[in-house]
Design a protein around this motif. Structure first.
Motif, PDB file in Angstrom:
ATOM      1  N   LYS A  71     -39.296  -8.710 -27.789  1.00 50.23           N
ATOM      2  CA  LYS A  71     -40.006  -9.497 -28.808  1.00 50.23           C
ATOM      3  C   LYS A  71     -39.335  -9.268 -30.146  1.00 50.23           C
ATOM      4  O   LYS A  71     -38.616  -8.277 -30.345  1.00 50.23           O
ATOM      5  CB  LYS A  71     -41.473  -9.090 -28.865  1.00 50.23           C
ATOM      6  N   SER A  72     -39.573 -10.178 -31.063  1.00 56.81           N
ATOM      7  CA  SER A  72     -39.006 -10.042 -32.400  1.00 56.81           C
ATOM      8  C   SER A  72     -39.921  -9.174 -33.254  1.00 56.81           C
ATOM      9  O   SER A  72     -41.148  -9.331 -33.229  1.00 56.81           O
ATOM     10  CB  SER A  72     -38.853 -11.425 -33.038  1.00 56.81           C
ATOM     11  N   ILE A 102     -36.907  -5.950 -29.983  1.00 56.06           N
ATOM     12  CA  ILE A 102     -37.293  -4.655 -29.426  1.00 56.06           C
ATOM     13  C   ILE A 102     -38.007  -4.885 -28.095  1.00 56.06           C
ATOM     14  O   ILE A 102     -38.462  -6.001 -27.830  1.00 56.06           O
ATOM     15  CB  ILE A 102     -38.226  -3.874 -30.389  1.00 56.06           C
ATOM     16  N   PRO A 103     -38.118  -3.872 -27.250  1.00 64.81           N
ATOM     17  CA  PRO A 103     -38.850  -4.042 -25.988  1.00 64.81           C
ATOM     18  C   PRO A 103     -40.321  -4.393 -26.244  1.00 64.81           C
ATOM     19  O   PRO A 103     -40.947  -3.830 -27.133  1.00 64.81           O
ATOM     20  CB  PRO A 103     -38.733  -2.673 -25.320  1.00 64.81           C
ATOM     21  N   LYS A 104     -40.855  -5.333 -25.469  1.00 64.76           N
ATOM     22  CA  LYS A 104     -42.283  -5.646 -25.587  1.00 64.76           C
ATOM     23  C   LYS A 104     -43.125  -4.442 -25.198  1.00 64.76           C
ATOM     24  O   LYS A 104     -44.157  -4.173 -25.801  1.00 64.76           O
ATOM     25  CB  LYS A 104     -42.635  -6.838 -24.686  1.00 64.76           C
ATOM     26  N   LYS A 105     -42.661  -3.753 -24.182  1.00 63.73           N
ATOM     27  CA  LYS A 105     -43.369  -2.561 -23.719  1.00 63.73           C
ATOM     28  C   LYS A 105     -42.374  -1.411 -23.603  1.00 63.73           C
ATOM     29  O   LYS A 105     -41.879  -1.120 -22.517  1.00 63.73           O
ATOM     30  CB  LYS A 105     -44.034  -2.826 -22.367  1.00 63.73           C
ATOM     31  N   PRO A 106     -42.047  -0.778 -24.733  1.00 68.64           N
ATOM     32  CA  PRO A 106     -41.076   0.326 -24.686  1.00 68.64           C
ATOM     33  C   PRO A 106     -41.544   1.437 -23.758  1.00 68.64           C
ATOM     34  O   PRO A 106     -42.724   1.799 -23.761  1.00 68.64           O
ATOM     35  CB  PRO A 106     -41.005   0.799 -26.143  1.00 68.64           C
ATOM     36  N   ILE A 163     -36.027   3.532 -30.823  1.00 67.52           N
ATOM     37  CA  ILE A 163     -35.888   4.690 -31.707  1.00 67.52           C
ATOM     38  C   ILE A 163     -36.585   4.377 -33.028  1.00 67.52           C
ATOM     39  O   ILE A 163     -36.453   3.274 -33.563  1.00 67.52           O
ATOM     40  CB  ILE A 163     -34.399   5.018 -31.964  1.00 67.52           C
ATOM     41  N   VAL A 164     -37.344   5.348 -33.549  1.00 66.07           N
ATOM     42  CA  VAL A 164     -38.071   5.173 -34.809  1.00 66.07           C
ATOM     43  C   VAL A 164     -37.558   6.184 -35.824  1.00 66.07           C
ATOM     44  O   VAL A 164     -37.560   7.396 -35.564  1.00 66.07           O
ATOM     45  CB  VAL A 164     -39.586   5.354 -34.604  1.00 66.07           C
ATOM     46  N   ALA A 190     -29.984   2.385 -28.969  1.00 63.39           N
ATOM     47  CA  ALA A 190     -31.142   1.561 -28.604  1.00 63.39           C
ATOM     48  C   ALA A 190     -31.647   0.829 -29.851  1.00 63.39           C
ATOM     49  O   ALA A 190     -31.282   1.197 -30.978  1.00 63.39           O
ATOM     50  CB  ALA A 190     -32.256   2.441 -28.031  1.00 63.39           C
ATOM     51  N   PRO A 191     -32.469  -0.207 -29.682  1.00 61.26           N
ATOM     52  CA  PRO A 191     -33.075  -0.868 -30.849  1.00 61.26           C
ATOM     53  C   PRO A 191     -33.744   0.168 -31.739  1.00 61.26           C
ATOM     54  O   PRO A 191     -34.487   1.023 -31.247  1.00 61.26           O
ATOM     55  CB  PRO A 191     -34.106  -1.815 -30.221  1.00 61.26           C
ATOM     56  N   THR A 192     -33.454   0.089 -33.036  1.00 56.75           N
ATOM     57  CA  THR A 192     -33.916   1.120 -33.971  1.00 56.75           C
ATOM     58  C   THR A 192     -34.785   0.515 -35.064  1.00 56.75           C
ATOM     59  O   THR A 192     -34.355  -0.380 -35.784  1.00 56.75           O
ATOM     60  CB  THR A 192     -32.698   1.842 -34.601  1.00 56.75           C
ATOM     61  N   VAL A 193     -36.008   1.029 -35.175  1.00 50.48           N
ATOM     62  CA  VAL A 193     -36.949   0.567 -36.201  1.00 50.48           C
ATOM     63  C   VAL A 193     -36.972   1.590 -37.324  1.00 50.48           C
ATOM     64  O   VAL A 193     -37.264   2.764 -37.101  1.00 50.48           O
ATOM     65  CB  VAL A 193     -38.366   0.390 -35.607  1.00 50.48           C
ATOM     66  N   ALA A 194     -36.637   1.129 -38.529  1.00 53.36           N
ATOM     67  CA  ALA A 194     -36.574   2.011 -39.695  1.00 53.36           C
ATOM     68  C   ALA A 194     -37.732   1.690 -40.635  1.00 53.36           C
ATOM     69  O   ALA A 194     -37.849   0.563 -41.128  1.00 53.36           O
ATOM     70  CB  ALA A 194     -35.245   1.828 -40.419  1.00 53.36           C
TER      71      ALA A 194
END
Length: 305
Positions: free
Chosen positions: A34-35, A46-50, A110-111, A126-130
């Motif tokens: 999902k966005s 990012i994954p919808k269900k990480p 990753i956060v 991996a997709p990284t949220v900052a």
């Protein structure tokens, strides 16, 4: 000629199959992701269900855990909190620069903090949220984590209960100490004295936002820009409230408490100082908030009025 014709037909079928597979893979990827809009305004998938989350920024660990996120790596700082330490037993502990260690846990999300110098390296894993810590008030912060994990309903349920409970708590406390009584937070770090506002941990979220207690006007002005500020010891009285929360529980006596200025503060002379443990009060996740709610309420109600 027939052999050549068969070869051409076979090649066409293989290419068509490959094309269909590529389209299916793309469709599957869209269904699984999902966005998500970062604090910077940029959107990433990012994954919808990480399924495997690495939390490099410890602030968000408790909130993600509360929402049922499977954390496979977490910043070692959570072990400083007696509340969070038990929540992450058996989880791989990492430091702020342990990129390779994070990679070995094979996270799919990753956060990190927005000022983390290793963001580019994490993005390769991996997709990284900052997250920009200063951008979100504590309830908004939990809502963002709800969006991240697709758990908005659970956040709303928690938030409604929290507001209702802390409104009652705040009324009880104000009935005890007075509607207009002021409260200050003081914390010594690296031999310097600091104070904090309503959104920088140390119990500020609970006292000022949830309970609705007041800070001295001069303190409010001092922390307005950054959310926190250094206080020169000689100016201590200017920022001291009718009640004081000191993050020195379990520590040797901090320097500011050895001064005559401290000893002559009305809050000190009237036994209106609350001691709390700094490391546990750093955070503002649902687990820690609930602990602070009970701890602060009990301590306020047991003080001299």
């Amino acid at each position: 000629m027939k052999k050549l014709l068969f070869s051409i037909i076979a090649l066409v079928l293989v290419l068509a199959a490959c094309g269909n597979k590529s389209e299916n893979d793309t469709d599957n990827k869209k269904e699984e992701t999902k966005s998500y809009t970062l604090d910077s305004g940029k959107k990433i998938d990012i994954p919808k269900k990480p399924k495997r989350i690495a939390v490099v920024a410890p602030t968000y660990a408790g909130g993600i855990k509360y929402l049922g996120g499977n954390i496979v790596a977490v910043n070692e700082q959570v072990d400083s909190s007696k509340i969070l330490k038990d929540k992450f037993k058996g989880v791989e502990k990492i430091g702020e620069n342990d990129v390779e260690k994070v990679a070995k846990t094979k996270p799919d999300l990753i956060v990190v903090y927005s000022n983390d110098k290793n963001i580019k390296k994490y993005k390769k894993i991996a997709p990284t949220v900052a997250y920009d810590y200063g951008k979100h008030k504590y309830l908004d912060q939990q809502q963002e984590l709800g969006k991240l994990l697709g758990k908005e309903d659970k956040v709303k349920e928690w938030k409604d209960k929290w507001k209702a409970q802390t409104e009652k708590d705040g009324k009880e406390i104000k009935d005890k100490i007075g509607e207009d009584a002021t409260v200050s937070i003081f914390d010594e770090f690296d031999k310097k004295l600091y104070t904090y506002g309503p959104n920088w941990g140390r119990g500020g979220e609970v006292m000022y936002q949830a309970f609705g207690l007041k800070a001295p006007e001069k303190l409010t002005e001092l922390v307005k820009k950054e959310g926190w500020a250094e206080v020169k010891q000689e100016k201590l009285a200017d920022y001291a409230g009718d009640y004081i929360v000191s993050t020195s529980e379990g520590k040797s006596e901090p320097g500011y408490k050895k001064t005559d200025l401290w000893k002559h503060l009305p809050a000190v002379q009237n036994d209106r100082v609350i001691e709390v443990k700094a490391e546990t009060y750093w955070y503002n996740d649902p687990y820690t908030l609930e602990f602070m709610r009970k701890d602060l309420k009990e301590k306020f109600l047991n003080l001299n009025s």
